[in-house]
Every structure is written in C-alpha cells, then in structure tokens.
Design a protein around this motif. Sequence first.
Motif, PDB file in Angstrom:
ATOM      1  N   SER A  55       0.875  -1.060   0.043  1.00  0.00           N
ATOM      2  CA  SER A  55      -0.090  -0.065   0.025  1.00  0.00           C
ATOM      3  C   SER A  55       0.845   1.215   0.026  1.00  0.00           C
ATOM      4  O   SER A  55       1.943   1.294   0.415  1.00  0.00           O
ATOM      5  CB  SER A  55      -0.855  -0.066   1.298  1.00  0.00           C
ATOM      6  OG  SER A  55      -0.240   0.366   2.465  1.00  0.00           O
ATOM      7  N   PRO A  56       0.505   2.348  -0.761  1.00  0.00           N
ATOM      8  CA  PRO A  56       1.126   3.654  -0.844  1.00  0.00           C
ATOM      9  C   PRO A  56       1.800   4.178   0.508  1.00  0.00           C
ATOM     10  O   PRO A  56       2.734   4.377   0.975  1.00  0.00           O
ATOM     11  CB  PRO A  56       0.453   4.457  -1.546  1.00  0.00           C
ATOM     12  CG  PRO A  56      -0.229   3.565  -2.529  1.00  0.00           C
ATOM     13  CD  PRO A  56      -0.546   2.410  -1.653  1.00  0.00           C
ATOM     14  N   VAL A  57       0.551   4.179   1.423  1.00  0.00           N
ATOM     15  CA  VAL A  57       0.696   4.773   2.587  1.00  0.00           C
ATOM     16  C   VAL A  57       1.761   3.732   3.601  1.00  0.00           C
ATOM     17  O   VAL A  57       2.412   4.170   4.371  1.00  0.00           O
ATOM     18  CB  VAL A  57      -0.582   4.953   3.421  1.00  0.00           C
ATOM     19  CG1 VAL A  57      -0.488   5.365   5.046  1.00  0.00           C
ATOM     20  CG2 VAL A  57      -1.706   5.867   2.704  1.00  0.00           C
ATOM     21  N   GLY A  58       1.362   2.451   3.386  1.00  0.00           N
ATOM     22  CA  GLY A  58       2.593   1.546   4.283  1.00  0.00           C
ATOM     23  C   GLY A  58       3.850   1.560   3.921  1.00  0.00           C
ATOM     24  O   GLY A  58       4.756   1.602   4.724  1.00  0.00           O
ATOM     25  N   ARG A  59       3.956   1.773   2.560  1.00  0.00           N
ATOM     26  CA  ARG A  59       5.248   1.850   2.011  1.00  0.00           C
ATOM     27  C   ARG A  59       6.029   3.097   2.780  1.00  0.00           C
ATOM     28  O   ARG A  59       7.251   3.002   2.837  1.00  0.00           O
ATOM     29  CB  ARG A  59       5.559   1.479   0.670  1.00  0.00           C
ATOM     30  CG  ARG A  59       5.111   2.479  -0.378  1.00  0.00           C
ATOM     31  CD  ARG A  59       5.326   2.164  -1.735  1.00  0.00           C
ATOM     32  NE  ARG A  59       4.549   2.993  -2.574  1.00  0.00           N
ATOM     33  CZ  ARG A  59       3.681   2.394  -3.556  1.00  0.00           C
ATOM     34  NH1 ARG A  59       3.375   1.464  -3.239  1.00  0.00           N
ATOM     35  NH2 ARG A  59       3.154   3.655  -4.270  1.00  0.00           N
ATOM     36  N   ASP A  60       5.367   4.182   2.482  1.00  0.00           N
ATOM     37  CA  ASP A  60       5.852   5.441   2.963  1.00  0.00           C
ATOM     38  C   ASP A  60       6.227   5.379   4.437  1.00  0.00           C
ATOM     39  O   ASP A  60       7.349   5.796   5.129  1.00  0.00           O
ATOM     40  CB  ASP A  60       5.039   6.531   2.734  1.00  0.00           C
ATOM     41  CG  ASP A  60       4.855   6.988   1.331  1.00  0.00           C
ATOM     42  OD1 ASP A  60       5.687   6.529   0.604  1.00  0.00           O
ATOM     43  OD2 ASP A  60       3.851   7.556   0.933  1.00  0.00           O
ATOM     44  N   ARG A  61       5.517   4.549   5.194  1.00  0.00           N
ATOM     45  CA  ARG A  61       5.608   4.311   6.651  1.00  0.00           C
ATOM     46  C   ARG A  61       7.012   3.648   6.941  1.00  0.00           C
ATOM     47  O   ARG A  61       7.629   3.846   7.549  1.00  0.00           O
ATOM     48  CB  ARG A  61       4.443   3.694   7.053  1.00  0.00           C
ATOM     49  CG  ARG A  61       4.227   3.966   8.868  1.00  0.00           C
ATOM     50  CD  ARG A  61       2.872   3.376   9.191  1.00  0.00           C
ATOM     51  NE  ARG A  61       2.524   3.384  10.433  1.00  0.00           N
ATOM     52  CZ  ARG A  61       1.849   2.801  11.373  1.00  0.00           C
ATOM     53  NH1 ARG A  61       0.788   2.186  10.469  1.00  0.00           N
ATOM     54  NH2 ARG A  61       1.304   3.003  12.469  1.00  0.00           N
ATOM     55  N   LEU A  62       6.980   2.551   5.876  1.00  0.00           N
ATOM     56  CA  LEU A  62       7.986   1.441   6.195  1.00  0.00           C
ATOM     57  C   LEU A  62       9.715   2.413   5.826  1.00  0.00           C
ATOM     58  O   LEU A  62      10.573   2.009   6.343  1.00  0.00           O
ATOM     59  CB  LEU A  62       8.006   0.344   5.173  1.00  0.00           C
ATOM     60  CG  LEU A  62       6.760  -0.465   5.664  1.00  0.00           C
ATOM     61  CD1 LEU A  62       6.757  -1.661   4.424  1.00  0.00           C
ATOM     62  CD2 LEU A  62       7.228  -1.438   7.111  1.00  0.00           C
ATOM     63  N   LEU A  63       9.450   3.126   4.699  1.00  0.00           N
ATOM     64  CA  LEU A  63      10.669   3.609   4.296  1.00  0.00           C
ATOM     65  C   LEU A  63      11.348   4.675   5.354  1.00  0.00           C
ATOM     66  O   LEU A  63      12.366   4.829   5.754  1.00  0.00           O
ATOM     67  CB  LEU A  63      10.547   4.500   3.021  1.00  0.00           C
ATOM     68  CG  LEU A  63      10.388   3.721   1.760  1.00  0.00           C
ATOM     69  CD1 LEU A  63       9.943   4.485   0.433  1.00  0.00           C
ATOM     70  CD2 LEU A  63      11.720   2.866   1.618  1.00  0.00           C
ATOM     71  N   SER A  64      10.180   5.635   6.028  1.00  0.00           N
ATOM     72  CA  SER A  64      10.302   6.258   7.011  1.00  0.00           C
ATOM     73  C   SER A  64      11.056   5.547   8.391  1.00  0.00           C
ATOM     74  O   SER A  64      11.935   6.060   9.021  1.00  0.00           O
ATOM     75  CB  SER A  64       9.151   7.123   7.367  1.00  0.00           C
ATOM     76  OG  SER A  64       9.605   7.908   8.639  1.00  0.00           O
ATOM     77  N   ALA A  65      10.371   4.754   8.444  1.00  0.00           N
ATOM     78  CA  ALA A  65      10.811   3.654   9.700  1.00  0.00           C
ATOM     79  C   ALA A  65      12.317   3.144   9.454  1.00  0.00           C
ATOM     80  O   ALA A  65      12.950   2.941  10.434  1.00  0.00           O
ATOM     81  CB  ALA A  65       9.844   2.503   9.881  1.00  0.00           C
ATOM     82  N   GLN A  66      12.458   2.595   8.318  1.00  0.00           N
ATOM     83  CA  GLN A  66      13.862   2.131   7.877  1.00  0.00           C
ATOM     84  C   GLN A  66      14.948   3.258   8.286  1.00  0.00           C
ATOM     85  O   GLN A  66      16.069   3.003   8.815  1.00  0.00           O
ATOM     86  CB  GLN A  66      13.843   1.594   6.526  1.00  0.00           C
ATOM     87  CG  GLN A  66      15.098   0.933   6.141  1.00  0.00           C
ATOM     88  CD  GLN A  66      15.572  -0.286   6.953  1.00  0.00           C
ATOM     89  OE1 GLN A  66      14.895  -1.345   6.789  1.00  0.00           O
ATOM     90  NE2 GLN A  66      16.711  -0.169   7.803  1.00  0.00           N
ATOM     91  N   ASN A  67      14.635   4.509   7.924  1.00  0.00           N
ATOM     92  CA  ASN A  67      15.636   5.522   7.848  1.00  0.00           C
ATOM     93  C   ASN A  67      15.898   5.837   9.567  1.00  0.00           C
ATOM     94  O   ASN A  67      16.828   6.040   9.924  1.00  0.00           O
ATOM     95  CB  ASN A  67      15.301   6.810   7.242  1.00  0.00           C
ATOM     96  CG  ASN A  67      15.142   6.640   5.861  1.00  0.00           C
ATOM     97  OD1 ASN A  67      16.013   5.900   5.350  1.00  0.00           O
ATOM     98  ND2 ASN A  67      14.219   7.472   5.075  1.00  0.00           N
TER      99      ASN A  67
END
Length: 504
Positions: A55-67
């Motif tokens: 999901s677009p919202v989910g992947r943005d959340r994941l990328l932010s969390a990875q950083n």
Amino acid sequence: MGVPMPQISQANGEKDKRFDFQNYRKLLLDGPDESLDPRGKPKKEYKALWELILSPVGRDRLLSAQNAANERLRQLGVYFVLKNAKEKIEKRIFPFDILPRLILKSEWDKIQRGLIQRTVALNLFIEDVYGKQRILKEKGVDQALVLSSLGYLPQMIGVKVPRGIYAAICGYDLIRDENGNFLVLEDNLRIPSGAAYMLNCRKVLKESCPFFFDLLKKPLPIESYPTVLLKTLFDLHPSEDSQEPVAAVLTPGPYNSAYFEHAFLANQMGIPLVEPKDLIVENATLYLKSKSHKKRISILYRRIEESFLDPVAFRPDSLIGVKGLFGSFIEGRLSLINAPGCGIGDDKAIYPYVPKMIRYYLNEEPILRDIETYSCVDPKQQAFVVDNLERLVVKEVNQSGGFGMLIGPVSSSKTREEFKKGILAHPRNYIAQPLIHFSKLPCISGSGIEPRRVDLRPFVLMGKEPRVVPGGLTRVAISWDSFIVNSSQGGGSKDTWIIEEEGW
C-alpha cells in the motif's frame, strides 16, 4: 518458474515500481520465499506485513521507519568492523532490515530440541576426544581426521572442565531448504558472535517500528539473554575455587570486528570488559590489576582465539596473550568459556560425523538434518568433487565468515582450477556440499522491495541446564542474487520473531 503474485489488493494512488510485486516476483526464480505459501499467496502470519508493503501509505511508513532505524543504530554505536580488499579497516553501522522474520512456535520447538540435542552430543564428543577416545577407537569418527585438525589441542588431553561443558556458548547456522526444512549448515563452538546484534535488532525495531507490535503477532521475548548468559558463566565456576564467582569478558581490543558485542554484553551483564594488558597471573590465580589493587577473576568469557591466549602454552609470538593463563585453567583455578580445544567440534571436516555422534552418545536419531557433505580425504568422494566443481559449494575447513569458499555455479573457470589444485594438494583442507537454494524474505533496499536469502544464527547456552532464547540473529544476503550472508562480508540482519499460532 517463479511463484505467482500474491492476491493482495494495492491501495489507490500512484504506483511505485520499486514496490511492484511483478518486479519482486522476477527475483524469485532460484529459491523459495518464506513469506509466501506454495500458491504464491502470503502465509497467514505474513499477510498484514504484505498489505503494508504493497500500500502507498504503508510503504511510506516503512521507508520512514527504516531511516529511523538506521539513525538509531548509529546513535547506539552498533558497529561492525570489516576489512576491505586492501586489508584496511572499515567501521560501519550494522546493516539492519526492519521487516521481521516470523517463525511459528511449533516449528521453533523442534529447532530448539534439535539444537540442544546437538550441543549435548558435541560436548560429549569433545570430552571423549580429550579423554578415553572411545568413538575414535571404535572407528565412529576417523581418528586421523580428528588428530590432524587445527582445532585439536594435545595440551587439553586429560584436562577436566566444570560439568564436562567445553562449549558453553554455541551458535549454529541454519538454512531453510527448498522443501521448507531447517538444515544445520555449520556449528560454531569456539567464539560464536551475533547475540548483541540480535538484542539490538529487537530494541531498535521496538523504537522505530512500534506499529509492527500491534499489526503482527507479538514475538516471544529475548531480552533475558544477558541474564541467562551470566547465569551460565556462574554455573561453570571452577570446582577448585571455593570463593564467590567473579566473571569478566576478555576482548583483544577495539579493532576486533565484534568489539561492539564484547563491550555490550559485558555492560549488560554488569561485569568487567578486560584486555590482556589488564590481567596478570600470580600463583596460578588470575587477577585484574589496577593502580591500587588486584581483583581475582575465576571465570573468563574469552573473545580471543585460543592460540593467542597464552604465549607460554601456545603461540610464543602472541602479543595479546596472558602468561600463565592456561596454567591457571588446567589447575582448576580459572574457567575459560569456551574451553580451549573445543574447536575440534566445529571443524568443517568433522561436521559430517555429527549425526553419528548423536546416535553414538545419546542413542537418538538427529532431530535436525545436516547437509550432504563430501569429504575430500576419501578418494572416491574427492574424485566426484573434482569432476563436479561447477555444481558444488567447496569450503576450506579452516576458514570462516564466508571466506575460502567456492560457489560452483557462479564461479569462474580460473577459480575452479585454483580450488582443484588445492584439493589435490591438501585434501584434508576441503569439503564440498551441493548448492542449496535456501529461502528468501522481502527486504527494503535502495531499489525498493526485493527478496534476499536469509539464514538463522540461534544460540544455545550450556550450564547446569541447556538454555535457549527464542529466536536468534537472522542474517541477510548482501544482494538479491547472493548466497553470502556473513556479517564479515557485508551481510545484513533482521529481527527474528518466534510467534504463537493461537488466535488466528
């Protein structure tokens, strides 16, 4: 053929090709994905995670969390020291992927039983080798192979250790094969590393991705590892020492690749981290020296290779040894954890005999399977290996960390010829195994989401009783097409979750 695309609807919004499952699917041609079932659909334990990824919202959340996770690792100083091609030291943040690995508790229970069984048998083997040598006399294990091992220390013959435990802190490398079975790839009985990184992976994931702990089934806790480790050390207090146990962690110093782990575990256990220059042996007793006084030490968790421990007993050119250390040990005044000489149990040339050890000492069938292994000291097996180098994985038995290894299907003819010459000249130094296309898991990378191969490094502690924390360090390959997961070659990591199955 690759696996079918999971039947998960993507959220509306602009499609990010980096997270397109069709691209992900193209990279699954040479190995199974643990998160998908045979039909290509997400397993129930991974369904919520895949919905988040796609999901677009989910992947943005994941990328932010990875950083955020990367930055937190930097703040905590979770480093691993590498040597580059020019032998120069490179200090880097320990690579960590935030997408957790999920293992069902029913499967973990079998793994745990198999690891304990293996650890008990290996300790009995080491005790036997330095004692009556029954298994050698009865030809259960090749005597010449054992006595020619670099892990065999004649100085240990007849030396008794507390509770008969030579290898108290053990790490095992497991892989999941194409059929979904966990196999033992290697035993690590000398100085297994990774526990501190396992603990920090969980800590950082809790801080950077708290939503995982609501979205997914909560993992069994691992935070007790330092407490359990200290208890194991105290269990092995020298029998000749009637005073209170005093433990310390021995490190070669900050330039060691796993120095972070040495310092972290010492701190978590609340015991001193010492270097050889801090120690002195007087009257067969080890002391931690300072300007004002000396403190007796009875248990030393060593993170130094045994040949460097004592220049009197082993290498006279050692600059990081402590004179008299081994003498204190053999007189029963000091416990060395793990004991010198336990490397005979994790010699890669001895590895094929571990199932025989389990049957011989325990009268049981192995719970965990090994990988089929060809011994190059056997003329027929050697001939097969030499004729099939392009199909096999060949390992130098005295190398570790993914070094000294030939992966036949992706090797050059020049490299195969070099290994052939080595095998013919020194067959004792080589074993070979079929190439296992072991399992992959989704990982976040600079190119988006991609599958990478993973292994598992669980830890077994042996004191008054065997102790195993649920999980271990999942190590991740350096790229989607690599078979190398070793940290010493730049491999990454994941948090390993052992989860209950009830409630679905």
